[in-house]
Design a protein around this motif. Structure first.
Motif, PDB file in Angstrom:
ATOM      1  N   LEU A 115      50.006  -2.797  44.297  1.00 22.46           N
ATOM      2  CA  LEU A 115      50.831  -2.249  43.341  1.00 22.46           C
ATOM      3  C   LEU A 115      49.955  -1.536  42.398  1.00 22.46           C
ATOM      4  CD1 LEU A 115      51.293  -3.721  39.888  1.00 22.46           C
ATOM      5  CD2 LEU A 115      51.386  -5.183  41.944  1.00 22.46           C
ATOM      6  N   SER A 116      50.756   0.124  41.649  1.00 23.75           N
ATOM      7  CA  SER A 116      50.262   0.605  41.066  1.00 23.75           C
ATOM      8  C   SER A 116      50.862   0.147  40.123  1.00 23.75           C
ATOM      9  CB  SER A 116      50.586   1.514  41.369  1.00 23.75           C
ATOM     10  OG  SER A 116      49.944   2.924  40.269  1.00 23.75           O
ATOM     11  N   LEU A 117      49.799   0.516  38.334  1.00 26.25           N
ATOM     12  CA  LEU A 117      49.806  -0.145  37.474  1.00 26.25           C
ATOM     13  C   LEU A 117      49.139   1.097  36.086  1.00 26.25           C
ATOM     14  CD1 LEU A 117      50.224  -2.895  35.773  1.00 26.25           C
ATOM     15  CD2 LEU A 117      48.341  -2.033  34.196  1.00 26.25           C
ATOM     16  N   THR A 118      50.008   1.664  35.729  1.00 28.28           N
ATOM     17  CA  THR A 118      49.662   2.865  34.331  1.00 28.28           C
ATOM     18  C   THR A 118      49.673   1.625  33.080  1.00 28.28           C
ATOM     19  OG1 THR A 118      50.375   4.710  35.705  1.00 28.28           O
ATOM     20  CG2 THR A 118      49.854   4.467  32.991  1.00 28.28           C
ATOM     21  N   LYS A 119      48.424   1.691  32.276  1.00 24.30           N
ATOM     22  CA  LYS A 119      48.104   0.997  31.693  1.00 24.30           C
ATOM     23  C   LYS A 119      47.589   1.642  30.321  1.00 24.30           C
ATOM     24  CE  LYS A 119      45.203  -2.201  30.727  1.00 24.30           C
ATOM     25  NZ  LYS A 119      44.655  -1.568  29.202  1.00 24.30           N
ATOM     26  N   SER A 120      48.236   1.547  29.032  1.00 22.52           N
ATOM     27  CA  SER A 120      47.680   1.376  27.543  1.00 22.52           C
ATOM     28  C   SER A 120      46.890   0.992  27.222  1.00 22.52           C
ATOM     29  CB  SER A 120      49.025   1.707  26.513  1.00 22.52           C
ATOM     30  OG  SER A 120      49.255   0.061  25.969  1.00 22.52           O
ATOM     31  N   ASP A 121      45.924   1.415  25.752  1.00 20.33           N
ATOM     32  CA  ASP A 121      45.289  -0.071  25.549  1.00 20.33           C
ATOM     33  C   ASP A 121      44.816  -1.109  24.901  1.00 20.33           C
ATOM     34  OD1 ASP A 121      46.186   1.261  23.690  1.00 20.33           O
ATOM     35  OD2 ASP A 121      44.281   1.344  22.147  1.00 20.33           O
ATOM     36  N   GLU A 122      46.370  -1.450  24.937  1.00 21.50           N
ATOM     37  CA  GLU A 122      47.419  -2.668  24.895  1.00 21.50           C
ATOM     38  C   GLU A 122      46.742  -3.402  26.412  1.00 21.50           C
ATOM     39  OE1 GLU A 122      49.071  -3.696  22.264  1.00 21.50           O
ATOM     40  OE2 GLU A 122      48.002  -2.022  21.891  1.00 21.50           O
ATOM     41  N   GLU A 123      46.915  -4.969  25.841  1.00 19.99           N
ATOM     42  CA  GLU A 123      46.901  -6.252  27.206  1.00 19.99           C
ATOM     43  C   GLU A 123      48.060  -6.237  27.802  1.00 19.99           C
ATOM     44  OE1 GLU A 123      44.297  -8.295  27.482  1.00 19.99           O
ATOM     45  OE2 GLU A 123      43.549  -7.241  25.874  1.00 19.99           O
ATOM     46  N   VAL A 124      47.994  -5.999  29.599  1.00 24.90           N
ATOM     47  CA  VAL A 124      48.912  -6.296  30.435  1.00 24.90           C
ATOM     48  C   VAL A 124      49.111  -7.695  31.152  1.00 24.90           C
ATOM     49  CG1 VAL A 124      50.077  -5.253  32.805  1.00 24.90           C
ATOM     50  CG2 VAL A 124      48.447  -3.866  30.610  1.00 24.90           C
ATOM     51  N   ASP A 125      50.020  -8.463  31.115  1.00 20.76           N
ATOM     52  CA  ASP A 125      50.522  -9.541  32.466  1.00 20.76           C
ATOM     53  C   ASP A 125      50.977  -9.327  33.319  1.00 20.76           C
ATOM     54  OD1 ASP A 125      49.116 -11.256  30.467  1.00 20.76           O
ATOM     55  OD2 ASP A 125      50.459 -11.240  29.020  1.00 20.76           O
ATOM     56  N   ILE A 126      50.697  -9.892  34.868  1.00 21.00           N
ATOM     57  CA  ILE A 126      50.991  -9.836  35.722  1.00 21.00           C
ATOM     58  C   ILE A 126      51.572 -11.608  36.291  1.00 21.00           C
ATOM     59  CG2 ILE A 126      50.891  -8.955  37.977  1.00 21.00           C
ATOM     60  CD1 ILE A 126      49.017  -7.074  37.423  1.00 21.00           C
ATOM     61  N   ILE A 127      52.482 -11.208  36.392  1.00 21.77           N
ATOM     62  CA  ILE A 127      52.929 -13.317  36.704  1.00 21.77           C
ATOM     63  C   ILE A 127      53.297 -13.329  37.813  1.00 21.77           C
ATOM     64  CG2 ILE A 127      54.323 -15.319  36.528  1.00 21.77           C
ATOM     65  CD1 ILE A 127      54.195 -14.246  33.327  1.00 21.77           C
ATOM     66  N   VAL A 128      52.364 -13.647  39.443  1.00 19.32           N
ATOM     67  CA  VAL A 128      52.692 -13.789  40.345  1.00 19.32           C
ATOM     68  C   VAL A 128      53.813 -15.010  40.758  1.00 19.32           C
ATOM     69  CG1 VAL A 128      51.965 -13.868  42.585  1.00 19.32           C
ATOM     70  CG2 VAL A 128      50.821 -12.480  40.936  1.00 19.32           C
ATOM     71  N   TYR A 129      54.751 -14.974  41.292  1.00 12.26           N
ATOM     72  CA  TYR A 129      55.420 -16.706  41.926  1.00 12.26           C
ATOM     73  C   TYR A 129      55.638 -15.973  43.017  1.00 12.26           C
ATOM     74  CZ  TYR A 129      57.409 -16.264  36.903  1.00 12.26           C
ATOM     75  OH  TYR A 129      57.921 -15.554  35.602  1.00 12.26           O
ATOM     76  N   GLY A 130      55.192 -15.197  43.808  1.00 11.66           N
ATOM     77  CA  GLY A 130      55.228 -15.113  45.317  1.00 11.66           C
ATOM     78  C   GLY A 130      54.783 -13.957  45.753  1.00 11.66           C
ATOM     79  N   TYR A 131      55.017 -13.759  46.823  1.00 14.94           N
ATOM     80  CA  TYR A 131      55.444 -12.807  48.014  1.00 14.94           C
ATOM     81  C   TYR A 131      55.639 -11.618  47.983  1.00 14.94           C
ATOM     82  CZ  TYR A 131      54.950  -8.313  51.476  1.00 14.94           C
ATOM     83  OH  TYR A 131      54.696  -7.532  52.150  1.00 14.94           O
ATOM     84  N   LYS A 132      55.609 -10.178  46.486  1.00 14.26           N
ATOM     85  CA  LYS A 132      56.399  -8.930  46.144  1.00 14.26           C
ATOM     86  C   LYS A 132      57.021  -9.627  45.560  1.00 14.26           C
ATOM     87  CE  LYS A 132      55.811  -5.526  48.907  1.00 14.26           C
ATOM     88  NZ  LYS A 132      56.531  -4.282  50.124  1.00 14.26           N
ATOM     89  N   ASN A 133      57.293 -10.940  44.570  1.00 12.73           N
ATOM     90  CA  ASN A 133      57.743 -11.595  43.220  1.00 12.73           C
ATOM     91  C   ASN A 133      56.825 -12.016  42.480  1.00 12.73           C
ATOM     92  OD1 ASN A 133      59.785 -13.136  41.721  1.00 12.73           O
ATOM     93  ND2 ASN A 133      59.291 -15.212  43.426  1.00 12.73           N
TER      94      ASN A 133
END
Length: 145
Positions: A115-133
């Protein structure tokens, strides 16, 4: 005074001395633990403040799937790591990155996806449940590649 009473008195005195030593050692251990915990907390606060001063914050990947996943985040600085890290079920890891767009590689359920993710100077959380989920919290934008 009989010999038995005399030895009993000595035994009681030795027992009290040993109990005092154990109590003293326990108090010393607790004091050292408190000192280490306090200094660690101050160090973590200092690191957190410095990361925000430099415009860097975290991209945290959390594994909520039932199996081990692997993850990597594109480098920002030459000192950053972009190698793959394994996360057991329930584990998480954080990559410090400044505000910018990053490629993120994930391997879950025997499949790799990006994935491509654009972030600011804030924290980012990515929660992975499975493949593309996945769920992504606090990005400016993101998309699958």
């Amino acid at each position: 005074m009989c010999i038995r009473d005399r030895y009993m008195g000595i035994f009681i005195q030795l027992t009290l001395i040993i109990m005092n030593k154990v109590l003293l050692l326990t108090l010393c251990f607790l004091a050292m633990t408190l000192i280490v915990a306090t200094s660690t907390k101050k160090t973590l606060k200092k690191v957190h403040r410095q990361s925000h001063k430099s415009g860097r914050s975290g991209i945290t990947i959390k594994n909520y799937s039932d199996e081990t996943i692997s993850a990597a985040v594109e480098k920002d600085l030459s000192s950053d790591s972009d190698k793959w890290y394994d996360l057991q079920s329930g584990e998480e890891d954080t990559w410090g990155r400044k505000a910018d767009t990053y490629k993120i590689w994930l391997y879950a359920n025997g499949n790799e996806f990006q994935l491509s993710l654009t972030k600011s100077d804030e924290e980012v959380d990515i929660i992975v449940y499975g493949y593309k989920n996945i769920e992504v919290y606090n990005p400016i934008s993101w998309r699958y590649l």
